[in-house]
Design an enzyme around this catalytic site. Structure first.
Site, PDB file in Angstrom:
ATOM      1  N   ASP A 310      96.264 -51.024   7.373  1.00 19.32           N
ATOM      2  CA  ASP A 310      95.841 -51.368   6.122  1.00 19.32           C
ATOM      3  C   ASP A 310      95.150 -49.727   5.086  1.00 19.32           C
ATOM      4  OD1 ASP A 310      95.104 -52.921   7.928  1.00 19.32           O
ATOM      5  OD2 ASP A 310      93.103 -53.258   7.654  1.00 19.32           O
ATOM      6  N   ASP A 311      95.130 -50.562   3.619  1.00 20.69           N
ATOM      7  CA  ASP A 311      94.616 -50.156   2.701  1.00 20.69           C
ATOM      8  C   ASP A 311      96.192 -48.904   2.186  1.00 20.69           C
ATOM      9  OD1 ASP A 311      92.601 -50.875   3.228  1.00 20.69           O
ATOM     10  OD2 ASP A 311      91.250 -48.922   3.321  1.00 20.69           O
ATOM     11  N   HIS A 365      91.197 -54.661  -3.608  1.00 18.57           N
ATOM     12  CA  HIS A 365      90.327 -54.224  -2.137  1.00 18.57           C
ATOM     13  C   HIS A 365      89.223 -54.760  -2.658  1.00 18.57           C
ATOM     14  CE1 HIS A 365      88.954 -51.904   1.215  1.00 18.57           C
ATOM     15  NE2 HIS A 365      89.843 -52.017   2.087  1.00 18.57           N
ATOM     16  N   HIS A 454      94.668 -47.893   9.617  1.00 22.28           N
ATOM     17  CA  HIS A 454      94.189 -47.606   8.038  1.00 22.28           C
ATOM     18  C   HIS A 454      95.571 -46.256   7.996  1.00 22.28           C
ATOM     19  CE1 HIS A 454      90.180 -49.668   8.735  1.00 22.28           C
ATOM     20  NE2 HIS A 454      91.078 -49.922   7.946  1.00 22.28           N
TER      21      HIS A 454
HETATM   22 NI    NI Z   1      90.611 -51.719   3.810  1.00 21.25          NI
END
Ligand code: NI
Length: 506
Positions: A310-311, A365, A454
């Site tokens: 993620d991210d 986000h 992440h």
């Molecule tokens: Ni996130």
């Protein structure tokens, strides 16, 4: 000062002169244009259909109404950083339009027999450019009697700061030199502007300096400039009226051969941005038509897990993970944040070419359960649009992970994709310790797991680089979320929450 008019029929038809947008040429100045505030009155009927815009709410528009004219100017609401700047531009456009049409003498002839108000709609679309800039392109439609007149206008904004982007940022000096030369040549080759093109005011106004070409927009590979020509001291206020329709052609016959421009002229001129090559510094990336997406085969009878990241994407971590996956003949799902997609388009393409899945983690986000309407839809759909643009429509985003795992009934209804959660949370973002993450995964992994990590953290990339070959050695296939669900023959419906490839997990 009395304006001199040199408008003739051939000039009118031969080259496009723009009357209404002169105000917008002078950076930020509202001087010289009348502002009419209309009496506040409740409209008797609902807004005429002509003024409606597809997919836009009325609160995304400025709306002015008086007896003779009704005007709607839409403007972008997202990203939030540009909202107030976009509104300011819309207000200037509204001022210009109201000032222009507030004077009855300027109303077109067709209007005089038309008892209905003149309707003007200014709607826009945007084009993403490099360096986080965006071109806002207006189509201004005026419904005059039975026919519709169209004009275009636009501007560029920095999507992070909301600042107007001028020619100083968009072109280098070579670019300005080319623009100046091409513009001068084009004017000399237009019957309508030939005489003007040899005049001193024009030559000065078309010199290769950023301030001369700072009013422009980009649309479909064309750059359109609005260049102001001044008869008088160029240092003076530029926001003068440009044309006077009430004068006749007879005036022209008495004029000397070498003309000087009117009190003010605004020329609009378009050029193919390919002519500027790399000297147009904000050129959008070419669609990667040669993108190669490798075929992948998954054996449904062998164990598998979906590592998810993620991210990101991240310029260092993501390629490291991709390399490890390639070595182990694996793939993962990367839930990307739109702002990082914009920042690292090359990494996005690398993910596509690795056979891994590009998925959405929203534009920037937010907690989706706190949003609704257009704001929610923007967050749900923006990454898909960005990825589609970056990959020449070769990759479409089919899954989304809501930030914080936060989902409401409203989010589920608005989502066009399944909502991917996880069955194993490594807490990598919290421990920031590769060894802990490695141990967590290797000790607890089960067939069908969706594992949350992440790729914005270097420690997580370190862990992934170690985990990937070990899981492979343990006999797991490393698959994307879509591959996992397909292999396990599990449904993925829009708005559905998905935790794992194991049907017995909630
Ligand atoms: Ni996130």
């Amino acid at each position: 000062m009395q304006a001199e008019t040199k408008k003739t029929s051939d000039r009118r038809s031969g080259f496009r002169r723009t009357k209404i947008f002169l105000i917008l040429v002078s950076a930020g100045a509202a001087a010289g244009v009348l502002f009419f505030s209309f009496p506040q009155r409740t409209p008797k009927n609902k807004k005429p259909d002509f003024l409606e815009a597809e997919d836009r709410q009325l609160d995304q528009a400025l709306h002015e109404k008086q007896d003779a004219v009704e005007i709607v100017v839409f403007y972008p609401q997202e990203p939030q950083a540009i909202q107030s700047a976009a509104k300011k531009q819309a207000e200037q456009l509204m001022n210009t339009l109201t000032a222009e049409y507030a004077q009855p003498v300027e109303l077109p002839a067709a209007r005089q027999e038309d008892p209905d108000p003149l309707l003007i709609k200014a709607d826009y679309h945007t084009e993403a450019l490099a360096q986080n800039t965006v071109s806002v392109v207006y189509l201004i439609q005026k419904k005059v009697g039975d026919h519709i007149e169209e004009e275009r206008w636009g501007y560029l904004l920095d999507q992070q700061t909301g600042a107007l982007v001028g020619a100083d940022r968009a072109f280098d000096q070579t670019g300005l030199n080319r623009i100046s030369a091409l513009f001068r040549d084009a004017m000399k080759n237009q019957e309508a502007t030939r005489a003007l093109a040899y005049s001193l005011p024009f030559i000065q106004a078309s010199a290769p300096a950023a301030e001369n070409f700072s009013s422009f927009y980009f649309d479909e590979n064309q750059l359109t400039f609005f260049v102001a020509i001044h008869a008088d001291d160029p240092a003076q206020n530029r926001t003068v009226q440009t044309e006077d329709f009430s004068e006749t052609n007879e005036d022209l016959e008495n004029k000397p051969e070498a003309p000087t421009p009117d009190q003010g002229e605004l020329l609009s001129w378009s050029v193919d941005c390919a002519k500027l090559g790399s000297h147009f510094l904000l050129k959008p990336r070419e669609d990667s038509v040669d993108l190669f997406i490798p075929p992948r085969t998954v054996d449904p009878d062998r164990p598998m897990v979906a590592l998810t990241f993620d991210d990101g994407p991240h310029p260092q971590n993501t390629p490291r993970i991709l390399e490890a996956l390639r070595t182990s003949d694996g793939a993962s799902t990367f839930f990307m944040v739109g702002t990082n997609v914009e920042r690292y388009p090359d990494v996005v393409r690398q993910v596509a070419e690795s056979g891994s899945e590009i998925a959405s983690h929203t534009y920037d986000h937010p907690n989706l359960t706190k949003l609704s309407g257009d704001r929610l839809n923007y967050q749900l759909n923006r990454v898909s649009e960005l990825v589609s643009e970056l990959t020449g429509q070769q990759v479409s985003v089919k899954t989304l992970r809501p930030p914080y795992g936060a989902v409401s009934e409203q989010v589920r209804e608005a989502a066009d994709t399944p909502l991917i959660l996880w069955s194993m949370d490594t807490l990598d973002w919290k421990t920031r310790n590769a060894q802990k993450t490695i141990r967590h995964v290797l000790e607890q992994v089960e067939d069908g797991d969706i594992i949350l990590m992440h790729d914005i953290h270097a420690e997580s990339a370190d862990a992934a680089v170690a985990i990937i070959p070990q899981l492979t050695a343990m006999g797991y296939q490393l698959v994307t979320v879509q591959e996992l669900m397909q292999a396990k023959e599990l449904e993925m419906l829009p708005g559905q929450k998905i935790f794992s490839g194991n049907p017995f997990t909630e």
